[in-house]
Design an enzyme around this catalytic site. Structure first.
Site, short mmCIF file in Angstrom:
data_model
loop_
_atom_site.label_atom_id
_atom_site.label_comp_id
_atom_site.label_asym_id
_atom_site.label_seq_id
_atom_site.Cartn_x
_atom_site.Cartn_y
_atom_site.Cartn_z
N HIS A 208 -19.61 14.27 40.70
CA HIS A 208 -19.90 15.66 41.76
C HIS A 208 -20.47 15.94 41.44
CE1 HIS A 208 -15.93 17.26 39.65
NE2 HIS A 208 -16.11 18.14 39.96
C1 UD1 Z 1 -16.43 22.94 42.69
C2 UD1 Z 1 -16.38 23.74 41.48
C3 UD1 Z 1 -16.37 22.67 40.38
C4 UD1 Z 1 -14.92 21.59 40.68
C5 UD1 Z 1 -15.13 20.81 41.97
C6 UD1 Z 1 -13.77 20.29 42.13
C7 UD1 Z 1 -17.86 25.78 41.58
C8 UD1 Z 1 -19.21 26.69 40.72
N1 UD1 Z 1 -17.49 23.76 41.21
O1 UD1 Z 1 -17.42 22.18 42.52
O2 UD1 Z 1 -15.68 23.25 39.85
O3 UD1 Z 1 -14.75 21.23 39.51
O4 UD1 Z 1 -15.13 22.32 43.01
O5 UD1 Z 1 -13.97 19.51 43.29
O6 UD1 Z 1 -17.61 25.99 42.28
N2 UD1 Z 1 -17.60 20.82 50.75
C9 UD1 Z 1 -17.92 20.38 51.94
N3 UD1 Z 1 -16.27 20.17 51.62
C10 UD1 Z 1 -15.37 20.23 51.29
C11 UD1 Z 1 -15.54 20.70 49.90
C12 UD1 Z 1 -17.33 21.45 49.96
O7 UD1 Z 1 -18.00 19.52 52.48
O8 UD1 Z 1 -14.21 20.75 51.64
C13 UD1 Z 1 -19.10 20.47 50.36
C14 UD1 Z 1 -20.19 21.95 50.67
O9 UD1 Z 1 -20.01 22.59 51.51
C15 UD1 Z 1 -21.10 22.29 49.92
C16 UD1 Z 1 -20.79 20.94 48.29
O10 UD1 Z 1 -20.20 20.53 49.05
O11 UD1 Z 1 -22.51 21.96 49.93
C17 UD1 Z 1 -20.85 21.98 47.31
O12 UD1 Z 1 -18.74 22.44 47.15
P1 UD1 Z 1 -18.65 23.49 46.23
O13 UD1 Z 1 -17.31 24.09 46.56
O14 UD1 Z 1 -19.80 24.48 46.01
O15 UD1 Z 1 -19.29 22.98 45.14
P2 UD1 Z 1 -17.84 21.57 44.84
O16 UD1 Z 1 -19.34 20.89 44.31
O17 UD1 Z 1 -16.82 20.90 44.90
#
Ligand code: UD1
Length: 358
Positions: A208
């Site tokens: 991820h």
């Molecule tokens: C975040 C953390 C990372 C951690 C990870 C755990 C930051 C910079 N990164 O990364 O350190 O290891 O969480 O999982 O904070 N999304 C969904 N549904 C959800 C959650 C996310 O669709 O429930 C989508 C978001 O809209 C976004 C993407 O996934 O487009 C990334 O989510 P984001 O929370 O920005 O970062 P992670 O990659 O989850």
């Protein structure tokens, strides 16, 4: 003033933070009034609510609903909303976990409001400033009052940056969580049966990190490597990874079974019974070590260097040959020293906070 009248404002937002906060909340419950603020960074049921249910945590007191968006947008919105909540709560301490954007927003809001800040999982460094998490960790540590370090290395990392006040090596709350959750997981999870896999006969993969998902060549290389392994690969897919695999139209071998994100119990059972874990997650590298399962890390460096030094974790990056060679030929069997404490980190954190606020 009695300690129970003291308020700790805990800020969480992303999946691993719910797992880490659970043992600490249990420890704080007898002593403090804890208010849980969920930024909303993770918002799908399978990325958030399921953990509150499994860990038997009460729902967050505040959910700010700030998920998605660019890093600056996400962090900025969180900062504004958290400040408002802290203004009304006037907590005695703010507690943040790990290295996500929610961590940084909580840390900055507390520091600006001059509320003492405690950072759980302080002192971790990958020394790779292209990772958003590295920026989040460094900045959070530098505005923290109490720094709860999981390892000796974390304490040394802080010392190199001139941080010595308020530093406590308490061990890793993820170990506390694992000890508590594993027994429950073994009892409640039916994941092996529902996936039709047996102990030692499959690999477990997760990907991820932005550096791996947002780079077409890297993600392709990882998927090809997984597809070439001699055992089937179970791959619970983070929403960001699923989106990118779809957008880029990447091919996934039949050997790789893509499934939805899993709750803590199912993941633990899949980890414990896997022949090997292949991951870019920090938490899973440690859990693999604690469970005695070999781990191939799909990154060039790690914050959890002790697992590599102990011989149970290999840094393979995304090179297909390196991943395949490690998977087929490398079978560690050495000692696993107690690198992450004794599973009592949460209790120590609570005692130290109580001493501070007495
Ligand atoms: C975040 C953390 C990372 C951690 C990870 C755990 C930051 C910079 N990164 O990364 O350190 O290891 O969480 O999982 O904070 N999304 C969904 N549904 C959800 C959650 C996310 O669709 O429930 C989508 C978001 O809209 C976004 C993407 O996934 O487009 C990334 O989510 P984001 O929370 O920005 O970062 P992670 O990659 O989850």
């Amino acid at each position: 003033m009695g300690e129970k009248t003291r308020t700790i404002a805990t800020i969480v937002g992303a999946r691993p933070q719910f797992i880490k906060a659970a043992p600490v909340s249990r420890a704080l419950a007898g002593t403090f009034h804890e208010v849980m603020i969920h930024t909303g960074q993770h918002y799908d049921y399978g990325m958030s609510e399921v953990f509150f249910e499994e860990m038997e945590m009460r729902p967050p007191d505040f959910n700010l609903g700030i998920g998605g968006g660019s890093h600056a947008e996400q962090t900025g919105k969180m900062l504004i909303e958290i400040e408002e909540v802290l203004d009304s709560l006037k907590p005695d301490y703010v507690l943040v976990y790990g290295d996500t954007n929610s961590t940084l927003a909580g840390a900055l809001a507390a520091a600006k409001a001059q509320i003492p800040l405690a950072h759980v999982e302080a002192g971790l460094r990958s020394y790779n400033r292209t990772m958003p998490e590295e920026i989040n960790r460094v900045l959070t540590d530098h505005v923290s009052t109490l720094l709860f370090c999981p390892t000796d290395r974390a304490v040394q990392n802080l010392l190199k940056e001139g941080i010595t006040n308020g530093v406590h090596r308490v061990g890793d709350v993820m170990y506390d969580a694992l000890l508590h959750n594993l027994a429950l997981a073994r009892k409640h999870s039916h994941i092996l049966r529902s996936l039709g896999v047996k102990k030692g006969e499959y690999a477990l993969a997760t990907v991820h990190r932005a550096a791996n998902t947002d780079d077409h060549a890297r993600l392709t290389s990882i998927l090809e490597a997984l597809g070439s392994l001699s055992k089937p690969v179970i791959f619970p897919v983070h929403p960001r990874t699923r989106k990118i695999i779809g957008e880029m139209g990447l091919a996934v071998s039949q050997n790789v079974k893509l499934i939805e994100p899993l709750g803590a119990f199912d993941v633990l059972v899949l980890q414990e019974n896997a022949d090997c874990i292949l991951t870019d997650s920090g938490g899973m590298q440690k859990e693999a070590y604690l469970l005695g399962v070999r781990c191939i890390t799909l990154r060039e460096e790690t914050e959890w260097v002790e697992t590599v030094e102990a011989g149970w974790n290999r840094l393979a990056g995304v090179d297909k040959n390196a991943i395949r060679a490690a998977f087929e030929n490398w079978h560690p069997s050495g000692e696993r020293p107690a690198l992450y404490g004794d599973g009592q980190a949460a209790g120590e954190i609570c005692e130290i906070l109580a001493r501070q606020l007495r």
